[in-house]
Write a protein that holds these residues in place. Sequence first.
Motif, PDB file in Angstrom:
ATOM      1  N   ASN A  50     -40.087  10.035   5.292  1.00  0.00           N
ATOM      2  CA  ASN A  50     -38.854  10.545   5.900  1.00  0.00           C
ATOM      3  C   ASN A  50     -38.384   9.551   6.947  1.00  0.00           C
ATOM      4  O   ASN A  50     -38.947   9.455   8.040  1.00  0.00           O
ATOM      5  N   TYR A 107     -34.821  17.504  -3.565  1.00  0.00           N
ATOM      6  CA  TYR A 107     -35.901  17.657  -2.582  1.00  0.00           C
ATOM      7  C   TYR A 107     -37.164  18.261  -3.201  1.00  0.00           C
ATOM      8  O   TYR A 107     -38.073  18.671  -2.475  1.00  0.00           O
ATOM      9  N   VAL A 144     -28.294   2.539   3.909  1.00  0.00           N
ATOM     10  CA  VAL A 144     -28.190   3.285   2.654  1.00  0.00           C
ATOM     11  C   VAL A 144     -26.733   3.357   2.194  1.00  0.00           C
ATOM     12  O   VAL A 144     -26.434   3.203   1.002  1.00  0.00           O
ATOM     13  N   ASN A 161     -29.355   5.058   7.891  1.00  0.00           N
ATOM     14  CA  ASN A 161     -28.184   5.689   7.277  1.00  0.00           C
ATOM     15  C   ASN A 161     -27.131   4.648   6.918  1.00  0.00           C
ATOM     16  O   ASN A 161     -26.576   4.659   5.807  1.00  0.00           O
ATOM     17  N   GLN A 205     -34.965   9.298   7.717  1.00  0.00           N
ATOM     18  CA  GLN A 205     -33.581   9.634   8.037  1.00  0.00           C
ATOM     19  C   GLN A 205     -33.294   9.593   9.536  1.00  0.00           C
ATOM     20  O   GLN A 205     -32.139   9.437   9.941  1.00  0.00           O
ATOM     21  N   TRP A 213     -33.575   7.143   1.183  1.00  0.00           N
ATOM     22  CA  TRP A 213     -32.987   8.171   2.038  1.00  0.00           C
ATOM     23  C   TRP A 213     -33.656   9.527   1.865  1.00  0.00           C
ATOM     24  O   TRP A 213     -33.979  10.199   2.845  1.00  0.00           O
ATOM     25  N   LEU A 214     -33.901   9.936   0.619  1.00  0.00           N
ATOM     26  CA  LEU A 214     -34.455  11.266   0.369  1.00  0.00           C
ATOM     27  C   LEU A 214     -35.982  11.286   0.447  1.00  0.00           C
ATOM     28  O   LEU A 214     -36.562  12.260   0.932  1.00  0.00           O
ATOM     29  N   HIS A 237     -31.134   5.813  -2.715  1.00  0.00           N
ATOM     30  CA  HIS A 237     -31.380   7.260  -2.710  1.00  0.00           C
ATOM     31  C   HIS A 237     -32.859   7.595  -2.531  1.00  0.00           C
ATOM     32  O   HIS A 237     -33.199   8.576  -1.851  1.00  0.00           O
TER      33      HIS A 237
END
Length: 241
Positions: free
Chosen positions: A78, A71, A89, A86, A80, A147-148, A144
């Motif tokens: 963002n 992070y 991913v 989700n 998420q 998602w992050l 990734h």
Amino acid sequence: MPSFRDFFSNYNSHFVMMGLILTFAIAHSGLASLRMAAEAKIGARLYRVIFALVSIPLAVVLLIYFFNHRYDGVQLWNVQGISGVNEFVLVLSAISFLFLYPATFNLTEVAAIKKPEVHLFETGITRICRHPQMIGQCLWGIAHALWLGTSFTVTTAIALVIYHLFAVWHGDRRLFKRYGDAFLAVKARTSILPFVAIAQGRQQLVFSEFVRPAYIGVAITVVLFRWLHPIAIGAAANVNW
């Protein structure tokens, strides 16, 4: 206007991660390039043990550092909270493992129980893509980074993909050096990009080749990684890197 010192301080982990990936790349590809000469002097099993003793600890360091700094930097996006992201991913990550770990097909060689050999594969997932690990790394990076959404994750994904693109060239070069015209024949019948050779009629899928215990092992690994993921992150947090 932030100074270079401030910029480096804010993005220090990005540079460290790129350095770690570069170190892994030099060690991993460097040892791979020395394989033929090293095996002639010390034997295939001892070479594989040395290769593993160098590569695996470096890979573990990369994972721990990634977990602890994922992070860092700027939050670029963002997503998420968006429905379906989700699940997308998770599916993409699972598919990436199918490409990333073709070595599970020869676990006894990986562990140097059976004499390790260089194989000129043209079956299973190699029919889809000649360098499945590169494709798997790209899919892992996309999953990734999506998602992050941090600059650290994007930097890590790009650096890993760049290394794997180099590994495509390096791997083909090593196979040609070992197999010569036999490799050129396989190269002509396969493709780097997934399904291109199949679409062009140079290759055909043989679904029976995918019905083998190794793929069950990969599926079990995916489930275990999903289950162990929060445990691994918690364990990595205890390492002050």
